[in-house]
Design an enzyme around this catalytic site. Structure first.
Site, PDB file in Angstrom:
ATOM      1  N   ARG A   1     -18.606  22.462 -22.347  1.00  0.00           N
ATOM      2  CA  ARG A   1     -17.243  22.353 -22.845  1.00  0.00           C
ATOM      3  C   ARG A   1     -17.186  21.259 -23.900  1.00  0.00           C
ATOM      4  O   ARG A   1     -17.877  20.248 -23.810  1.00  0.00           O
ATOM      5  CB  ARG A   1     -16.265  22.017 -21.706  1.00  0.00           C
ATOM      6  CG  ARG A   1     -15.950  23.201 -20.798  1.00  0.00           C
ATOM      7  CD  ARG A   1     -15.097  24.220 -21.527  1.00  0.00           C
ATOM      8  NE  ARG A   1     -14.714  25.353 -20.710  1.00  0.00           N
ATOM      9  CZ  ARG A   1     -15.376  26.493 -20.662  1.00  0.00           C
ATOM     10  NH1 ARG A   1     -16.494  26.653 -21.360  1.00  0.00           N
ATOM     11  NH2 ARG A   1     -14.924  27.506 -19.923  1.00  0.00           N
TER      12      ARG A   1
ATOM     13  N   HIS B   1     -18.506  28.637 -30.184  1.00  0.00           N
ATOM     14  CA  HIS B   1     -18.224  28.900 -28.773  1.00  0.00           C
ATOM     15  C   HIS B   1     -18.638  30.334 -28.431  1.00  0.00           C
ATOM     16  O   HIS B   1     -17.867  31.109 -27.838  1.00  0.00           O
ATOM     17  CB  HIS B   1     -16.742  28.686 -28.463  1.00  0.00           C
ATOM     18  CG  HIS B   1     -16.492  28.372 -27.021  1.00  0.00           C
ATOM     19  ND1 HIS B   1     -15.513  27.486 -26.614  1.00  0.00           N
ATOM     20  CD2 HIS B   1     -17.079  28.809 -25.878  1.00  0.00           C
ATOM     21  CE1 HIS B   1     -15.509  27.401 -25.292  1.00  0.00           C
ATOM     22  NE2 HIS B   1     -16.454  28.202 -24.822  1.00  0.00           N
TER      23      HIS B   1
END
Length: 313
Positions: free
Chosen positions: A228, A276
């Site tokens: 993350r 991502h």
């Protein structure tokens, strides 16, 4: 039984079609009939609007359309029902593919050879063997263990770090703050697959980077973050690169996404940026896993992948 599908950043039509294909007998809605809709028993979400789930009186479980659940807990009005991480071979395999790809690219001098190609330089670089390299994986759940197995099959040594003690065959494992120094001292390439919690937020900071192994067979330490964005301090990463505390980095996640066009990470010669995309959630692969869980739960079987709210994962 009605299932609520609420997604931000994903195409709801694709997910709805995939969920219906997995079980056509269930009603799937994109929003409640009203704030206290009694028909909704399950919710499948990604970054749902805050407060959306709060008033649903018959809600039994919330499923995350991805490995992470921090987006769910960002909702301060979340009802007290089980939150379930997606458990699917496809998601695990995709993450392992990314980890192996980035480890191999750094290990086999990808950046240096791309630079040489651009300059038409024919020069063979010294190349250590995989058995000389230790890849340290932070976050040793299903994703971390699967990646470790694939890296070991290629001949790498693997170390694992987690919040609580875990074991895996052929892997040296470390746990907690007391084990972090030993883990970093053992690792030539550090792969971060941690969940984002109050304890892990900002863990990749200047202090962390200063503890990376200085001398490695590659010439310096490498960081790969596919966990993350909130785990990392990006200014600290840039400073570590400039000071040669860090040799190279592959970053798939960022504090602000999309990564702003003027961010220096885009143009840093020793940083590899992906949007991502390490483990994309595929509706056709993941929807059946969600529907199987729901069917099993209705038969009285326990849910798999239920999140510990105290730990945050």
């Amino acid at each position: 039984m009605t299932l609520l599908l609420s997604v931000t950043g994903f195409d709801p039509k694709r997910w709805r079609a995939a969920l219906e294909a997995a079980d056509g007998d269930r009603d799937i809605v994109l929003e409640p009939a009203h704030s206290a809709d009694p028909a909704i028993e399950y919710a499948v979400v990604w970054k749902q609007p805050p407060g959306l789930l709060e008033g649903l009186p018959n809600l039994k479980a919330i499923f995350s359309l991805g490995a992470g659940v921090d987006h769910i807990f960002a909702d301060k009005a979340l009802p007290d029902v089980p939150v379930v991480r997606i458990v699917a071979d496809d998601l695990t395999a995709r993450m392992s593919e990314y980890v192996v790809w980035r480890v191999l690219d750094h290990f086999r001098r990808g950046r240096a050879y791309r630079t040489q190609q651009a300059q038409t330089i024919w020069h063979e670089r010294l190349q250590p063997a995989a058995r000389e390299i230790t890849v340290g994986i932070m976050g040793f759940g299903e994703l971390g263990r699967d990646a470790a197995g694939k890296l070991r099959a290629l001949g790498f040594n693997v170390a694992g770090w987690s919040r609580t003690a875990k074991t895996a065959e052929g892997v040296e494992t470390f746990a907690g703050e007391d084990g972090l120094n030993g883990f970093l001292a053992a690792s030539d390439i550090v792969v971060v697959l941690l969940p984002l919690t109050a304890e892990t937020r900002g863990i990749i900071d200047a202090g962390f980077l200063s503890r990376l192994k200085r001398r490695t067979p590659l010439g310096g330490p490498v960081l790969i973050n596919a966990g993350r964005g909130g785990l990392q301090n990006e200014a600290a990463i840039l400073e570590a690169l400039e000071q040669d505390t860090l040799m190279e980095a592959s970053l798939d996640v960022f504090n602000v996404e999309p990564l702003p066009a003027d961010h220096p990470l885009w143009r840093h010669p020793r940083v590899f940026v992906t949007p991502h995309a390490a483990a994309v959630s595929d509706p056709d692969a993941l929807a059946p896993a969600v529907m199987r869980q729901i069917a099993a739960h209705e038969r009285g079987e326990p849910l798999r992948g239920v999140v510990d709210r105290t730990a945050g994962y």
